[in-house]
Design a protein around this motif. Sequence first.
Motif, PDB file in Angstrom:
ATOM      1  N   MET A 194      37.924  86.191  63.282  1.00  0.00           N
ATOM      2  CA  MET A 194      37.280  86.843  64.433  1.00  0.00           C
ATOM      3  C   MET A 194      36.537  88.093  63.989  1.00  0.00           C
ATOM      4  SD  MET A 194      40.368  86.674  67.188  1.00  0.00           S
ATOM      5  CE  MET A 194      41.823  86.913  66.199  1.00  0.00           C
ATOM      6  N   CYS A 195      36.534  88.349  62.697  1.00  0.00           N
ATOM      7  CA  CYS A 195      36.118  89.659  62.200  1.00  0.00           C
ATOM      8  C   CYS A 195      34.974  89.504  61.194  1.00  0.00           C
ATOM      9  CB  CYS A 195      37.366  90.315  61.609  1.00  0.00           C
ATOM     10  SG  CYS A 195      37.176  91.977  61.036  1.00  0.00           S
ATOM     11  N   HIS A 196      35.285  89.516  59.887  1.00  0.00           N
ATOM     12  CA  HIS A 196      34.231  89.455  58.873  1.00  0.00           C
ATOM     13  C   HIS A 196      34.015  88.046  58.307  1.00  0.00           C
ATOM     14  CE1 HIS A 196      32.168  93.178  58.003  1.00  0.00           C
ATOM     15  NE2 HIS A 196      33.279  93.862  58.172  1.00  0.00           N
ATOM     16  N   ARG A 416      35.304  96.425  55.885  1.00  0.00           N
ATOM     17  CA  ARG A 416      36.384  95.620  56.471  1.00  0.00           C
ATOM     18  C   ARG A 416      37.182  96.408  57.491  1.00  0.00           C
ATOM     19  NH1 ARG A 416      36.190  90.079  54.735  1.00  0.00           N
ATOM     20  NH2 ARG A 416      34.616  90.298  53.153  1.00  0.00           N
ATOM     21  N   GLY A 417      37.881  95.664  58.328  1.00  0.00           N
ATOM     22  CA  GLY A 417      38.608  96.278  59.413  1.00  0.00           C
ATOM     23  C   GLY A 417      40.039  96.596  59.071  1.00  0.00           C
ATOM     24  N   HIS A 418      40.922  95.617  59.202  1.00  0.00           N
ATOM     25  CA  HIS A 418      42.339  95.809  58.939  1.00  0.00           C
ATOM     26  C   HIS A 418      42.548  96.227  57.491  1.00  0.00           C
ATOM     27  CE1 HIS A 418      45.036  94.911  62.178  1.00  0.00           C
ATOM     28  NE2 HIS A 418      44.348  93.842  62.560  1.00  0.00           N
ATOM     29  N   MET A 667      33.596  96.253  72.450  1.00  0.00           N
ATOM     30  CA  MET A 667      33.828  97.083  71.259  1.00  0.00           C
ATOM     31  C   MET A 667      35.080  97.940  71.420  1.00  0.00           C
ATOM     32  SD  MET A 667      30.915  99.838  72.154  1.00  0.00           S
ATOM     33  CE  MET A 667      31.165 100.868  73.605  1.00  0.00           C
ATOM     34  N   ARG A 668      35.295  98.816  70.443  1.00  0.00           N
ATOM     35  CA  ARG A 668      36.481  99.665  70.423  1.00  0.00           C
ATOM     36  C   ARG A 668      36.183 101.052  70.974  1.00  0.00           C
ATOM     37  NH1 ARG A 668      36.119  95.875  66.924  1.00  0.00           N
ATOM     38  NH2 ARG A 668      37.980  94.995  65.955  1.00  0.00           N
ATOM     39  N   SER A 669      37.134 101.638  71.676  1.00  0.00           N
ATOM     40  CA  SER A 669      37.026 103.042  72.065  1.00  0.00           C
ATOM     41  C   SER A 669      37.604 103.870  70.926  1.00  0.00           C
ATOM     42  CB  SER A 669      37.811 103.305  73.344  1.00  0.00           C
ATOM     43  OG  SER A 669      39.185 103.439  73.019  1.00  0.00           O
TER      44      SER A 669
HETATM   45 MO   LIG Z   1      38.621  93.276  62.330  1.00  0.00          MO
END
Ligand SMILES: [Mo]
Length: 778
Positions: A194-196, A416-418, A667-669
């Motif tokens: 769901m991410c990269h 990257r996210g996590h 999106m993210r707050s």
């Molecule tokens: Mo992510």
Amino acid sequence: MATTPSDDIDQPAVKVSPPKRTSAGLPGVTTAMRHAVREMGPVRSASGLLRMNQPGGFDCMSCAWPDPNAPDRSHAEFCENGAKALASEATRKRVRPELFAEHSIDDLAARDDHWLNRQGRLTTPMIREDGASHYSPISWEAAFERIARELHGLDGPDQAAFYTSGRTSNEAAFLYQLMVRGLGTNNLPDCSNMCHESSGEALGTTIGIGKGSVTLHDVETAGLIIIAGQNPGTNHPRMLTSLEKAKQQGAVIVAVNPLPEAGLTRYRNPQTVHGMVGRGTRIADVHLQVRLGGDLGVFQGLGKLLLEAEEAGRRTIGMTSVLDHAFLERHTAGLEEYLDGVRATPWSDIEEATGLTETALREVGELLLDSNRTIVAWAMGLTQHKHAVATIKEIVNLVLLQGNLGKPGAGLLPVRGHSNVQGDRTMGIFEKMPQPFLDRLEAEFSFASPREAGHDTVNTIRAMRDGRVRFFMGMGGNFLKAAPDTAVTEAALRSCAMTVQVSTKLNHSHLAPGRTAIILPTLGRSDLDAQRTGRQRVTVEDSMSMVHASSGHLPPPAPDLLSEIAIVCRLARAIFHDEQGRARPGSPQADWQAMEDDYRVIRRHIEAVVPGFVDYERRIDAPGGFRLPHGPHDVRTFETTSTKAHFTRTPLWWPTVPPGRLLLQTMRSHDQYNTTVYGPDDRYRGISGGRRVVMVNAADLLELGFTDGDVVDLVSEFTDGVERRAEGFLVVAYDTAKGCAASYFPETNVLVPLDSTADDSNTPTSKSIVIRLERAAT
Ligand SMILES: [Mo]
Ligand SMILES: Nc1nc2c(c(=O)[nH]1)N[C@H]1C(S)=C(S)[C@@H](COP(=O)(O)OP(=O)(O)OC[C@H]3O[C@@H](n4cnc5c(=O)[nH]c(N)nc54)[C@H](O)[C@@H]3O)O[C@H]1N2
Ligand SMILES: Nc1nc2c(c(=O)[nH]1)N[C@H]1C(S)=C(S)[C@@H](COP(=O)(O)OP(=O)(O)OC[C@H]3O[C@@H](n4cnc5c(=O)[nH]c(N)nc54)[C@H](O)[C@@H]3O)O[C@H]1N2
Ligand code: SF4
């Protein structure tokens, strides 16, 4: 018709003030400390924060931005959001069995994400028996035995799916995928889907490796950095420190974003006294306020400008021409076809796709000519679109033209996210791991690994919905709230015979139980992890392929909590051993007890299976760890079919929206970590006290007949004819690109159709949902 669960309608009093032009600095430090002390108390706060991202300490569990080289680290090597993540994990609050006795599952399900997170750390394994209204305690051994029994009772291993979120350590991820493949399935969906995923797919097929190429040093010495579809001030705050350094050395920075994000306009570095009190550095020199999904047009337009400059006999600074012909000849394929495509794309299309003028793009075209060390960075604003893979391939095209790959200060940077999402992939968390990896895994553990691709996230939901997957296990994460189409995902999880969640905190995935549901609480990054042979360390890999050790030191929330590794080892023993403790025929030949007792044993197996990990144990003794090889960056080699980097020709495409509709990004707050809501504020965007907010351009509001302050329902329209609805959102007139709207996830995941996914990566299109606003019924 799908609607949002009413639980989320928790809107104390939304306040809107002008968005901030500056990020971090003193207000950031104050907020961080307030969160930390409230959750952890002063002693734990100090002890935790001072060991975060330090040699011998633990890796920040929040994002995957790398740490500076050890000599360059300060004593406070964390940011506001890192501190919030630690506060959330290392809180002194506890969820005990009494909470589950007091509240039924339905009652808990009616609470919002913020409330659930505030209850504290999970401490006890819990089970929801078939038909029960409440969770009740279960012993660890009984839980493992129940799970093993359920798995053995399936018609086949492909009826089970095993999700992973990206906080899991390399060691735990490696064992988890071994257990899953030992069972006989490749159903290993992960958050990366769901991410990269779009980045991995695009980079894998063009440059032969699905990872970013640059190092921190490259970022700090670049001439030009283009940041597209990323909000580093909130999501990768310490990236701003590197950008500030780059600027001090003369770098120019371009932001490509429908929103004027605070950290990109001005930044105060809280780690320097000057940053705390001064006016801060203006990070982005140019802001291209692109339309959602317009980036393919941006990068094609820039390619077109380079071609035009080349044909006009101009030069990239420090080079003899615009294009790097020596590099192109030696290392790339498909250039001519790409150039033909770019030539054929008219400016009128590019302007329509991007919402930008040719003149605005020309300004950035000139910046490209003024730099022979260019980096393009990106995140979710690019990956979560129908044409995400094509867009990222277009970035590769642009970077290749000037030879900006495999030289200092240049390259490709998917941020990257996590914190360990990249490492989890390296360890085999992937539904279609390359065959050579499976060959080595088989050889190391003497078993036959399944070879056919398994289900990714979206296909797992489809399979559960259709009854083909009946067992779901989540290693971390919050599948229900992170996945698209909340109503469909919820029904899918509930239809399973068993759901199992390994978690640190309570979340909604626990509250959409299968017939039987089990919660296994676990240690987090900051917790001391002691096993039979003593204190253990684990390893993680950041966005820049640096692998390093992490070891927590805080007393764990409950005495008998198990680490993720211990959970996998014990579950694997329950699955693979018979009543006499003998390994069942065909199962992986692994000493699960030895691996649980001493994580060095796991690392020795990893060394044998995963390339680049030679001398693993010794190399993680170095404070910053070691960098995994990256062919294109290190030596300009490309593991593609042709051994060259590939140009791609893509016809220009952009999302179109029917009249009276808007394109919504979710999106993210500033006050959340994915589905974990820390609080109701989004400080930099000037929004506080509530999350059910939709930001819309003032001109669009006027045209649509709404005004700032209206309360509306968001109704998503998709080709499947289903109308998905999220109720009760406050309209805020906001400086976003025309035709575009923005709102927060996970409240809006209910609007993302399961079948609306990116071509070639199957990533949900969370950044382009066609919606209409409807005045809310009062
Ligand atoms: Mo992510
Ligand atoms: N504090 C905190 N840190 C986090 C996270 C968190 O939730 N909280 N999550 C982590 C994770 S898992 C991830 S993946 C990352 C996410 O990091 P980001 O990708 O920065 O996260 P989003 O909030 O989704 O922001 C997307 C950005 O892209 C822009 N954008 C949206 N659509 C488009 C588009 O079509 N084109 C362009 N050019 N821009 C667009 C948005 O305006 C926004 O600035 O952060 C990680 N770090
Ligand atoms: N609409 C929309 N949807 C999105 C996105 C978007 O931008 N828009 N972004 C997507 C992205 S980029 C991502 S990465 C996913 C995120 O999807 P996930 O990774 O599934 O979600 P998180 O919210 O990060 O997971 C939070 C939970 O993880 C558990 N947890 C935290 N730390 C640990 C740990 O150390 N071990 C274990 N076992 N559990 C732990 C806690 O119980 C917590 O409740 O969401 C995706 N969904
Ligand atoms: S930038 Fe990311 S990894 Fe670094 S301290 Fe902040 S949240 Fe943690």
